[in-house]
Scaffold this motif. Structure first.
Motif, PDB file in Angstrom:
ATOM      1  N   LYS A 174      22.525  26.733 -19.546  1.00 34.91           N
ATOM      2  CA  LYS A 174      23.685  25.461 -19.332  1.00 34.91           C
ATOM      3  C   LYS A 174      22.726  24.330 -19.485  1.00 34.91           C
ATOM      4  O   LYS A 174      23.301  23.083 -19.730  1.00 34.91           O
ATOM      5  N   GLY A 196      17.959  43.092 -16.911  1.00 35.62           N
ATOM      6  CA  GLY A 196      19.278  42.641 -16.475  1.00 35.62           C
ATOM      7  C   GLY A 196      19.296  41.524 -15.714  1.00 35.62           C
ATOM      8  O   GLY A 196      20.007  40.476 -15.847  1.00 35.62           O
ATOM      9  N   TYR A 197      18.290  41.528 -14.609  1.00 39.99           N
ATOM     10  CA  TYR A 197      18.099  40.239 -13.946  1.00 39.99           C
ATOM     11  C   TYR A 197      17.834  38.949 -14.868  1.00 39.99           C
ATOM     12  O   TYR A 197      18.536  37.897 -14.552  1.00 39.99           O
ATOM     13  N   ALA A 198      16.848  39.111 -15.546  1.00 37.35           N
ATOM     14  CA  ALA A 198      16.283  37.915 -16.379  1.00 37.35           C
ATOM     15  C   ALA A 198      17.330  37.685 -17.356  1.00 37.35           C
ATOM     16  O   ALA A 198      17.656  36.327 -17.480  1.00 37.35           O
ATOM     17  N   CYS A 199      18.109  38.432 -18.061  1.00 42.92           N
ATOM     18  CA  CYS A 199      19.317  38.025 -18.922  1.00 42.92           C
ATOM     19  C   CYS A 199      20.325  37.289 -18.022  1.00 42.92           C
ATOM     20  O   CYS A 199      20.699  36.165 -18.629  1.00 42.92           O
ATOM     21  N   ALA A 200      20.548  37.627 -16.991  1.00 41.82           N
ATOM     22  CA  ALA A 200      21.636  36.885 -16.420  1.00 41.82           C
ATOM     23  C   ALA A 200      21.394  35.546 -15.826  1.00 41.82           C
ATOM     24  O   ALA A 200      21.916  34.426 -15.879  1.00 41.82           O
ATOM     25  N   ARG A 201      20.095  35.518 -15.536  1.00 40.77           N
ATOM     26  CA  ARG A 201      19.334  34.224 -14.941  1.00 40.77           C
ATOM     27  C   ARG A 201      19.464  33.212 -16.141  1.00 40.77           C
ATOM     28  O   ARG A 201      19.735  31.859 -16.133  1.00 40.77           O
ATOM     29  N   ALA A 260      28.365  33.094 -15.725  1.00 41.73           N
ATOM     30  CA  ALA A 260      27.279  32.146 -15.576  1.00 41.73           C
ATOM     31  C   ALA A 260      27.505  30.927 -16.486  1.00 41.73           C
ATOM     32  O   ALA A 260      27.208  29.795 -16.159  1.00 41.73           O
ATOM     33  N   ARG A 261      27.633  31.325 -17.895  1.00 46.49           N
ATOM     34  CA  ARG A 261      27.847  30.326 -18.781  1.00 46.49           C
ATOM     35  C   ARG A 261      29.235  29.372 -18.750  1.00 46.49           C
ATOM     36  O   ARG A 261      29.218  28.425 -18.881  1.00 46.49           O
ATOM     37  N   ILE A 309      29.299  39.228 -15.936  1.00 39.21           N
ATOM     38  CA  ILE A 309      28.480  38.181 -14.847  1.00 39.21           C
ATOM     39  C   ILE A 309      27.637  37.138 -15.908  1.00 39.21           C
ATOM     40  O   ILE A 309      27.833  35.819 -15.276  1.00 39.21           O
ATOM     41  N   GLY A 310      27.198  37.645 -16.883  1.00 39.51           N
ATOM     42  CA  GLY A 310      26.605  36.753 -17.784  1.00 39.51           C
ATOM     43  C   GLY A 310      27.509  35.642 -18.257  1.00 39.51           C
ATOM     44  O   GLY A 310      27.312  34.408 -18.425  1.00 39.51           O
ATOM     45  N   PRO A 347      32.289  29.411 -16.054  1.00 38.41           N
ATOM     46  CA  PRO A 347      33.010  29.936 -14.884  1.00 38.41           C
ATOM     47  C   PRO A 347      34.684  29.820 -15.019  1.00 38.41           C
ATOM     48  O   PRO A 347      35.350  30.764 -14.475  1.00 38.41           O
ATOM     49  N   LYS A 401      28.129  30.909  -7.046  1.00 33.57           N
ATOM     50  CA  LYS A 401      28.898  31.887  -7.877  1.00 33.57           C
ATOM     51  C   LYS A 401      29.211  33.313  -6.916  1.00 33.57           C
ATOM     52  O   LYS A 401      29.675  34.353  -7.438  1.00 33.57           O
ATOM     53  N   GLY A 414      23.781  39.966 -11.092  1.00 33.07           N
ATOM     54  CA  GLY A 414      24.441  38.937 -10.038  1.00 33.07           C
ATOM     55  C   GLY A 414      23.256  38.296  -9.298  1.00 33.07           C
ATOM     56  O   GLY A 414      23.388  37.135  -9.165  1.00 33.07           O
ATOM     57  N   ALA A 415      22.264  39.124  -9.157  1.00 34.89           N
ATOM     58  CA  ALA A 415      21.142  38.258  -8.347  1.00 34.89           C
ATOM     59  C   ALA A 415      20.519  37.018  -9.278  1.00 34.89           C
ATOM     60  O   ALA A 415      20.213  36.153  -8.856  1.00 34.89           O
ATOM     61  N   GLY A 416      20.653  37.592 -10.368  1.00 37.48           N
ATOM     62  CA  GLY A 416      19.954  36.707 -11.589  1.00 37.48           C
ATOM     63  C   GLY A 416      20.647  35.376 -11.470  1.00 37.48           C
ATOM     64  O   GLY A 416      20.199  34.366 -11.760  1.00 37.48           O
ATOM     65  N   VAL A 417      21.903  35.699 -11.764  1.00 37.13           N
ATOM     66  CA  VAL A 417      22.862  34.223 -11.690  1.00 37.13           C
ATOM     67  C   VAL A 417      22.847  33.524 -10.412  1.00 37.13           C
ATOM     68  O   VAL A 417      22.578  32.435 -10.353  1.00 37.13           O
ATOM     69  N   THR A 441      20.511  33.164  -8.239  1.00 36.60           N
ATOM     70  CA  THR A 441      19.235  32.683  -8.072  1.00 36.60           C
ATOM     71  C   THR A 441      19.205  31.087  -8.381  1.00 36.60           C
ATOM     72  O   THR A 441      18.772  30.263  -7.917  1.00 36.60           O
ATOM     73  N   GLU A 442      19.928  31.048  -9.641  1.00 36.83           N
ATOM     74  CA  GLU A 442      20.272  29.605 -10.105  1.00 36.83           C
ATOM     75  C   GLU A 442      21.275  29.059  -9.575  1.00 36.83           C
ATOM     76  O   GLU A 442      21.418  27.744  -9.409  1.00 36.83           O
ATOM     77  N   ASP A 443      22.641  29.652  -9.374  1.00 37.24           N
ATOM     78  CA  ASP A 443      23.734  28.977  -8.678  1.00 37.24           C
ATOM     79  C   ASP A 443      24.268  29.652  -7.641  1.00 37.24           C
ATOM     80  O   ASP A 443      25.251  30.813  -7.941  1.00 37.24           O
ATOM     81  N   ARG A 496      21.298  33.078 -18.594  1.00 34.64           N
ATOM     82  CA  ARG A 496      22.643  32.835 -19.188  1.00 34.64           C
ATOM     83  C   ARG A 496      22.920  31.497 -18.266  1.00 34.64           C
ATOM     84  O   ARG A 496      23.628  30.479 -18.723  1.00 34.64           O
ATOM     85  N   GLU A 497      22.470  31.752 -17.058  1.00 40.84           N
ATOM     86  CA  GLU A 497      22.636  30.300 -15.974  1.00 40.84           C
ATOM     87  C   GLU A 497      22.085  29.157 -16.618  1.00 40.84           C
ATOM     88  O   GLU A 497      22.277  27.909 -16.616  1.00 40.84           O
ATOM     89  N   LEU A 498      20.491  29.490 -17.047  1.00 42.46           N
ATOM     90  CA  LEU A 498      19.763  28.492 -17.208  1.00 42.46           C
ATOM     91  C   LEU A 498      19.988  27.716 -18.913  1.00 42.46           C
ATOM     92  O   LEU A 498      19.762  26.667 -19.007  1.00 42.46           O
TER      93      LEU A 498
END
Lengths: 157, 342
Positions: B27, B16-21, A121-122, A117-118, A124, A44, A34-37, A39-41, B23-25
């Motif tokens: 886009k 985990g953190y890297a993969c989720a981030r 991210a892609r 969560i991934g 929503p 969410k 969740g923190a990873g997502v 960071t970018e947005d 996914r957002e990137l």
């Protein structure tokens, strides 16, 4: 204190401790993703929090069974029952389903939540589907809770 | 793609953190529709505008000058490397990716030296070794600022050029040096997917080298020296078939996953006398292998895939912008375009 009551305490402790540990691990795994997502947005946050909270339920189920055990043996009434070794073992066994299944299901639900969560991210717009996948893991935590309650209720004190 | 899944796939929770981030990137990566719209645009300016219109705001170009476009694209590459550095739980990926730029710089500088063309060189500033250090090693023989291994590779490449006067052979020596360093680091890192990826990349490169050598009538004994070890394919197999005609080569790889690429690439070479298709199919094959990153929640595959996908996007944008600048038809530009990750 009799051997029976010691075993009953052990049952309550395992239910609360193991299920709670599993939840902590699961929530941690989902939280990292969740923190990873976020960071970018950061917008969410709501969706991520919902998915992160899902593996936390096993800890609640474990606590519930722990309370039921303690209530059953009269701890809250202030007069602990005198339990035989056999009765104590029965109570310990009744706590095991939620302790074991709660521990593992919370960890795997955390992993499924991280995957979901991934997904949000892609995409929503697919939040509904993303919620269903980790929620499937919950089924087995609920079944183990049910098993523990049924076993506990079947014990004659 | 599923056959690349191994024991460590999706089991490295530290990612985990890297993969989720990622996914957002993801886009921000180009898809086939955007590429098509860019190619269909009437001129370079409107082609570049397509990127901003699709909310890819990092691709904002001040003007359509080559220098301006390259500056933006280089900055995006730098940012991508920084992101990889920031999100990787271990720093090794960051260093591994940067060797490529050191060897690119080394090739540029060595070529400038042997061709006696001093001046401004298109060097990357994102390598593991500073470009100034490399420059003083190449031109002034001051090796203090570069690793000992690099010094040996540099001298070896120079010697090869003095002996053969072939820039291509000099480049191959540098490629050998690059993979030597990469595989040495991979041994330390011990990540199955990284091994698999680099070995595959090397197999495709070796086949390409063999084709080029054959086209230039380079002797079989020389080929044995310049093919790079470490890949999945046996070098001996490539050497054994070297005397046969190139169109017959793909049949010897029927049982490998490269067969269709080799067959189609060589068929194109027979018709057009160009290895363009082989290179393009090889790039697409690697990108397809990396698509496992899309399905990874806990693993370094996502980071590697994102990095290469971004690099691939930049390559496609360069192809389109150069094609538009020099007035190539849409069909010609399309021929050079690589597949997209998204």
């Amino acid at each position: 204190m009799t051997d029976g009551i010691v075993l009953a305490y052990l049952g309550a402790a395992l239910a609360i401790g193991l299920a709670g540990s599993g939840s902590a691990i699961g929530v941690g795994i989902a939280g990292t993703s969740g923190a990873g997502v976020m960071t970018e947005d950061p917008s969410k946050f709501g969706l991520v929090l919902l998915l992160q909270a899902l593996p936390g339920t096993q800890g609640i189920y474990g606590l519930l069974v722990g309370f039921l055990v303690l209530t059953r043996i009269g701890i809250f009434a202030g007069t602990p029952a005198t339990l035989t070794l056999n009765q104590g073992l029965q109570i310990l066994n009744s706590s095991l389903p939620i302790a074991i299944a709660g521990f593992f299901s919370a960890i795997y639900q955390g992993k499924a939540s991280a995957g979901a969560i991934g997904l949000i991210a892609r995409r929503p717009e697919e939040t509904g589907k993303a919620l269903v996948m980790p929620a499937m893991v919950e089924t087995y935590a609920v079944l183990s809770l049910l098993g523990s309650i049924l076993l506990l209720n079947g014990i004659v004190l | 793609m599923l056959k690349y899944i191994n024991d460590t796939t999706n089991s490295q929770e530290e990612y985990g953190y890297a993969c989720a981030r990622i996914r957002e990137l993801e886009k921000g990566l180009l898809n086939k529709d955007i590429i098509k719209k860019m190619i269909d645009s009437p001129d370079l300016g409107s082609s570049l505008k397509v990127l901003v219109e699709n909310n890819l705001c990092e691709y904002t170009f001040e003007n359509t000058e080559t220098h301006s476009i390259n500056l933006v694209l280089d900055n995006i590459l730098k940012r991508t490397i920084d992101i990889v550095n920031e999100i990787s739980p271990y720093p090794y990926l960051f260093h591994l990716f940067k060797w490529k730029y050191d060897f690119h710089n080394l090739k540029v500088l060595l070529k400038a030296k042997v061709l006696n063309k001093r001046g401004l060189y298109p060097l990357y500033s994102i390598g593991n070794i500073s470009s100034n250090g490399l420059s003083s090693a190449v031109f002034e023989g001051k090796y203090q600022l570069i690793p000992v291994k690099f010094e040996r590779i540099l001298k070896q490449a120079e010697t090869e050029y003095l002996k053969s006067e072939s820039l291509q052979l000099m480049e191959i020596i540098l490629d050998q040096g690059y993979y030597e360093i990469i595989f040495e680091q991979l041994e330390e890192i011990n990540q199955v997917f990284l091994f698999y990826f680099y070995k595959t990349e090397l197999d495709l490169l070796n086949f390409n080298i063999a084709c080029r050598c054959k086209i230039r009538d380079i002797k079989k004994s020389k080929l044995a020296e310049i093919l790079i070890n470490y890949g999945h394919l046996s070098m001996q197999k490539v050497i054994d078939i070297y005397d046969n005609s190139i169109p017959s080569w793909p049949n010897n790889f029927q049982k490998t996953e490269y067969f269709s690429i080799f067959e189609e690439g060589i068929r194109y070479w027979v018709q057009e006398k160009s290895l363009l298709k082989l290179e393009q199919l090889s790039d697409d094959f690697l990108l397809n292998l990396l698509k496992i990153g899309k399905y990874t929640t806990f693993g370094l595959e996502s980071i590697i895939a994102y990095y290469y996908a971004k690099e691939n996007d930049l390559k496609n944008i360069r192809i389109i912008s150069n094609g538009k600048r020099y007035g190539f038809s849409d069909n010609i530009i399309q021929k050079y375009i690589r597949d997209t990750y998204v």
